[in-house]
Design a protein around this motif. Sequence first.
Motif, mmCIF file in Angstrom:
data_model
loop_
_atom_site.group_PDB
_atom_site.id
_atom_site.type_symbol
_atom_site.label_atom_id
_atom_site.label_comp_id
_atom_site.label_asym_id
_atom_site.label_seq_id
_atom_site.Cartn_x
_atom_site.Cartn_y
_atom_site.Cartn_z
ATOM 1 N N ARG A 50 0.827 -1.207 0.000
ATOM 2 C CA ARG A 50 0.000 0.000 0.000
ATOM 3 C C ARG A 50 0.866 1.263 0.000
ATOM 4 N N GLU A 51 2.037 1.203 0.592
ATOM 5 C CA GLU A 51 2.975 2.335 0.527
ATOM 6 C C GLU A 51 3.447 2.534 -0.913
ATOM 7 N N TYR A 52 3.760 1.421 -1.582
ATOM 8 C CA TYR A 52 4.122 1.486 -3.008
ATOM 9 C C TYR A 52 3.008 2.172 -3.798
ATOM 10 N N LEU A 53 1.763 1.782 -3.526
ATOM 11 C CA LEU A 53 0.623 2.387 -4.232
ATOM 12 C C LEU A 53 0.516 3.882 -3.946
ATOM 13 N N ARG A 54 0.634 4.245 -2.676
ATOM 14 C CA ARG A 54 0.497 5.664 -2.309
ATOM 15 C C ARG A 54 1.587 6.515 -2.945
ATOM 16 N N ASP A 55 2.742 5.912 -3.199
ATOM 17 C CA ASP A 55 3.855 6.654 -3.800
ATOM 18 C C ASP A 55 3.679 6.885 -5.306
ATOM 19 N N LEU A 56 2.709 6.194 -5.917
ATOM 20 C CA LEU A 56 2.430 6.411 -7.341
ATOM 21 C C LEU A 56 1.603 7.681 -7.496
ATOM 22 N N PRO A 57 1.808 8.506 -8.437
ATOM 23 C CA PRO A 57 2.827 8.465 -9.489
ATOM 24 C C PRO A 57 4.102 9.238 -9.149
ATOM 25 N N GLN A 58 4.223 9.739 -7.909
ATOM 26 C CA GLN A 58 5.381 10.558 -7.545
ATOM 27 C C GLN A 58 6.712 9.857 -7.756
ATOM 28 N N THR A 59 6.748 8.530 -7.603
ATOM 29 C CA THR A 59 8.005 7.793 -7.745
ATOM 30 C C THR A 59 8.272 7.364 -9.186
ATOM 31 N N SER A 60 7.414 7.771 -10.108
ATOM 32 C CA SER A 60 7.552 7.389 -11.512
ATOM 33 C C SER A 60 8.042 8.573 -12.333
ATOM 34 N N ASP A 61 8.944 8.293 -13.270
ATOM 35 C CA ASP A 61 9.350 9.374 -14.169
ATOM 36 C C ASP A 61 8.365 9.445 -15.337
ATOM 37 N N SER A 62 8.509 10.466 -16.155
ATOM 38 C CA SER A 62 7.532 10.686 -17.227
ATOM 39 C C SER A 62 7.468 9.511 -18.201
ATOM 40 N N ASN A 63 8.587 8.867 -18.488
ATOM 41 C CA ASN A 63 8.572 7.710 -19.384
ATOM 42 C C ASN A 63 7.775 6.561 -18.781
ATOM 43 N N ASP A 64 7.945 6.337 -17.471
ATOM 44 C CA ASP A 64 7.180 5.289 -16.793
ATOM 45 C C ASP A 64 5.690 5.589 -16.825
ATOM 46 N N ILE A 65 5.357 6.844 -16.611
ATOM 47 C CA ILE A 65 3.945 7.232 -16.583
ATOM 48 C C ILE A 65 3.323 7.068 -17.964
ATOM 49 N N LEU A 66 4.020 7.520 -18.995
ATOM 50 C CA LEU A 66 3.472 7.448 -20.353
ATOM 51 C C LEU A 66 3.375 6.010 -20.868
ATOM 52 N N SER A 67 4.213 5.111 -20.352
ATOM 53 C CA SER A 67 4.176 3.716 -20.799
ATOM 54 C C SER A 67 3.484 2.815 -19.774
ATOM 55 N N PHE A 68 2.799 3.413 -18.826
ATOM 56 C CA PHE A 68 2.146 2.686 -17.734
ATOM 57 C C PHE A 68 1.158 1.660 -18.262
ATOM 58 N N LYS A 69 1.287 0.435 -17.784
ATOM 59 C CA LYS A 69 0.428 -0.657 -18.256
ATOM 60 C C LYS A 69 -0.594 -1.088 -17.201
ATOM 61 N N GLY A 70 -0.487 -0.550 -16.009
ATOM 62 C CA GLY A 70 -1.424 -0.886 -14.943
ATOM 63 C C GLY A 70 -0.721 -1.086 -13.619
ATOM 64 N N ILE A 71 -1.515 -1.146 -12.581
ATOM 65 C CA ILE A 71 -0.997 -1.371 -11.240
ATOM 66 C C ILE A 71 -0.528 -2.822 -11.123
ATOM 67 N N VAL A 72 0.637 -3.009 -10.546
ATOM 68 C CA VAL A 72 1.126 -4.364 -10.303
ATOM 69 C C VAL A 72 0.265 -4.967 -9.200
ATOM 70 N N PRO A 73 -0.400 -6.085 -9.467
ATOM 71 C CA PRO A 73 -1.224 -6.711 -8.429
ATOM 72 C C PRO A 73 -0.361 -7.181 -7.259
ATOM 73 N N PHE A 74 -0.960 -7.220 -6.082
ATOM 74 C CA PHE A 74 -0.223 -7.665 -4.895
ATOM 75 C C PHE A 74 0.420 -9.025 -5.112
ATOM 76 N N SER A 75 -0.285 -9.932 -5.773
ATOM 77 C CA SER A 75 0.226 -11.285 -5.988
ATOM 78 C C SER A 75 1.492 -11.324 -6.848
ATOM 79 N N GLU A 76 1.753 -10.265 -7.613
ATOM 80 C CA GLU A 76 2.938 -10.203 -8.474
ATOM 81 C C GLU A 76 3.959 -9.198 -7.991
ATOM 82 N N TRP A 77 3.628 -8.443 -6.962
ATOM 83 C CA TRP A 77 4.485 -7.364 -6.477
ATOM 84 C C TRP A 77 5.562 -7.907 -5.558
ATOM 85 N N SER A 78 6.744 -7.332 -5.633
ATOM 86 C CA SER A 78 7.815 -7.637 -4.670
ATOM 87 C C SER A 78 8.502 -6.336 -4.314
ATOM 88 N N GLU A 79 8.940 -6.272 -3.079
ATOM 89 C CA GLU A 79 9.568 -5.043 -2.580
ATOM 90 C C GLU A 79 10.889 -4.792 -3.254
#
Length: 79
Positions: A50-79
């Motif tokens: 949830r901290e990772y989620l709250r940090d979006l989109p501030q932790t993303s650069d413009s290239n990441d934002i423009l190529s964003f494919k969706g939120i990484v589900p918890f089941s696939e997320w790793s710290e």
Amino acid sequence: MSDNELSVALELATDGMRLLRDEALAESDWTQLLDCALSSEDKAKWTAYREYLRDLPQTSDSNDILSFKGIVPFSEWSE
């Protein structure tokens, strides 16, 4: 793409990222309830996710934002 078009595209993509982030946060609110049946370890993982989620989109650069494919589900997320 002109600077103005790029700016508009970035703003729209950022808004979309925020909407998906807010939805993922709302869907995971249950993990933070006091009477939640998760183990302490699992609850800590959800808290980090949830901290990772709250940090979006501030932790993303413009290239990441423009190529964003969706939120990484918890089941696939790793710290």
